[in-house]
Design a protein around this motif. Structure first.
Motif, mmCIF file in Angstrom:
data_model
loop_
_atom_site.group_PDB
_atom_site.id
_atom_site.type_symbol
_atom_site.label_atom_id
_atom_site.label_comp_id
_atom_site.label_asym_id
_atom_site.label_seq_id
_atom_site.Cartn_x
_atom_site.Cartn_y
_atom_site.Cartn_z
ATOM 1 N N SER A 161 0.849 -1.188 0.000
ATOM 2 C CA SER A 161 0.000 0.000 0.000
ATOM 3 C C SER A 161 0.884 1.236 0.000
ATOM 4 O O SER A 161 1.780 1.377 0.833
ATOM 5 N N TYR A 202 3.515 0.152 2.805
ATOM 6 C CA TYR A 202 3.123 -0.795 3.832
ATOM 7 C C TYR A 202 2.900 -2.175 3.214
ATOM 8 O O TYR A 202 2.351 -2.287 2.111
ATOM 9 N N ILE A 203 3.316 -3.211 3.930
ATOM 10 C CA ILE A 203 3.080 -4.578 3.469
ATOM 11 C C ILE A 203 1.582 -4.873 3.498
ATOM 12 O O ILE A 203 0.910 -4.634 4.507
ATOM 13 N N GLY A 204 1.050 -5.383 2.393
ATOM 14 C CA GLY A 204 -0.353 -5.775 2.346
ATOM 15 C C GLY A 204 -1.281 -4.655 1.912
ATOM 16 O O GLY A 204 -0.864 -3.532 1.624
ATOM 17 N N ILE A 234 -3.912 -2.162 2.927
ATOM 18 C CA ILE A 234 -4.437 -1.487 4.111
ATOM 19 C C ILE A 234 -5.872 -0.985 3.906
ATOM 20 O O ILE A 234 -6.481 -0.459 4.848
ATOM 21 N N SER A 257 5.495 -15.470 8.664
ATOM 22 C CA SER A 257 4.263 -14.735 8.352
ATOM 23 C C SER A 257 3.611 -15.334 7.116
ATOM 24 O O SER A 257 4.292 -15.580 6.115
ATOM 25 N N LEU A 307 0.337 -14.884 4.421
ATOM 26 C CA LEU A 307 -0.743 -14.066 3.874
ATOM 27 C C LEU A 307 -1.900 -14.965 3.465
ATOM 28 O O LEU A 307 -1.732 -15.878 2.653
ATOM 29 N N THR A 345 -5.818 -11.079 5.230
ATOM 30 C CA THR A 345 -5.280 -11.063 6.584
ATOM 31 C C THR A 345 -3.926 -11.770 6.599
ATOM 32 O O THR A 345 -3.594 -12.533 5.683
ATOM 33 N N PRO A 394 -3.406 -5.568 7.671
ATOM 34 C CA PRO A 394 -2.410 -4.518 7.474
ATOM 35 C C PRO A 394 -3.056 -3.148 7.667
ATOM 36 O O PRO A 394 -4.236 -2.945 7.355
ATOM 37 N N SER A 395 -2.304 -2.208 8.199
ATOM 38 C CA SER A 395 -2.852 -0.891 8.489
ATOM 39 C C SER A 395 -1.749 0.152 8.438
ATOM 40 O O SER A 395 -0.573 -0.157 8.657
ATOM 41 N N ASN A 445 1.747 -1.040 12.714
ATOM 42 C CA ASN A 445 1.011 -0.889 11.458
ATOM 43 C C ASN A 445 0.122 -2.095 11.163
ATOM 44 O O ASN A 445 0.153 -2.674 10.076
ATOM 45 N N ARG A 446 -0.680 -2.457 12.149
ATOM 46 C CA ARG A 446 -1.589 -3.574 11.962
ATOM 47 C C ARG A 446 -2.755 -3.461 12.937
ATOM 48 O O ARG A 446 -2.661 -2.804 13.971
#
Length: 277
Positions: free
Chosen positions: A46, A102-104, A106, A187, A189, A194, A241-242, A248-249
């Protein structure tokens, strides 16, 4: 000369803030400037700009989006572009906002909250839930679970997905936050966006590697006692992810099949859970 200097400045800006496998760059063609992102990671990222660009004599044919999701393995994803408004006048990009990656994804709001996770250990095993959601030791305001288990216990994937991170080189632990960076983990995905983390793993205990597609119940690692830990255990957390929140999650509660697999429940602190399926 004025235009040339502006373009050099923009190029330097992008190089400074780019990540290893995610790169932003710009190209000029005629009277237009286009910004692109290449994402060579195996997961989406993101892109979040921290403001709006400031320009002179440039028009944007579309709304400048401060948050954009760049799919995995994507080349030349256009994120914005500018056109000269009056070709007879000078133009400038006075300020291009900074950005973070950001990873993923968001932007995900809806995920499969009814998904039934398997317990992350083998059939015939039973372990105590030492610390549950919002626990007092290290889970304050976090939906994480700690299973007490001996080092070297085989960890199984609770849900199918794609391995996006593997850290297994650490061999240090202590009961304070100072050791948090030394935890080993895997980790994964999930299909709904999620991400699950299996934490405090044994040094060199991973049985999977980045880019592996894992199935539910597949062995992925050996439990350990690395990082911020007061004893051997498995830390399990699922999150969205956030761009905000701790790390940041946004951590989420997950349903597990327990016992013979017919009962589905949220796990609770200080209770033991067995797996007979």
């Amino acid at each position: 000369m004025k235009k040339f200097l502006i373009l050099i400045f923009i190029s330097q800006f992008c190089l400074i803030f780019s990540q290893k496998n995610v790169k932003m760059y710009n190209e000029r063609k005629g009277d237009s400037i286009t910004f692109y992102v290449d994402n060579q990671e195996i997961y989406p990222v993101s892109l979040v700009f921290n403001g709006q660009p400031e320009t002179e004599n440039l028009k944007k044919p579309e709304l400048f989006m401060t948050t954009q999701v760049i799919p995995a393995k994507t080349s030349k994803k256009r994120v914005t572009y500018f056109l000269v408004n009056d070709k007879k006048k000078g133009w400038a990009i006075k300020k291009m906002p900074g950005y973070l990656m950001y990873i993923g994804d968001i932007t995900i709001k809806n995920y499969d909250s009814t998904y039934q996770y398997d317990l992350p250990f083998a059939k015939g095993k039973a372990f105590l839930m030492y610390q549950g959601y919002n626990g007092t030791f290290s889970h304050q305001n976090e939906n994480s679970l700690d299973f007490v288990m001996p080092e070297g216990t085989e960890i199984l994937a609770s849900r199918e997905g794609l391995v996006i991170e593997v850290v297994q080189s650490n061999n240090k632990s202590c009961p304070t936050r100072s050791c948090a960076p030394f935890g080993n983990y895997v980790s994964i995905l999930h299909p709904d966006g999620t991400i699950a983390q299996y934490y405090h793993l044994q040094q060199n205990g991973a049985k999977v590697k980045i880019d592996d597609a894992v199935s539910k119940g597949q062995p992925i690692a050996l439990s350990g006692n690395t990082g911020w830990s007061n004893g051997p255990h498995l830390h399990f957390v699922t999150f969205l992810p956030s761009a905000t929140g701790d790390k940041n999650r946004i951590t989420i509660k997950t349903l597990f099949r327990t016992g013979d697999g017919k009962k589905v429940e949220f796990l609770e602190e200080k209770k033991s859970y067995s797996r007979a399926y």
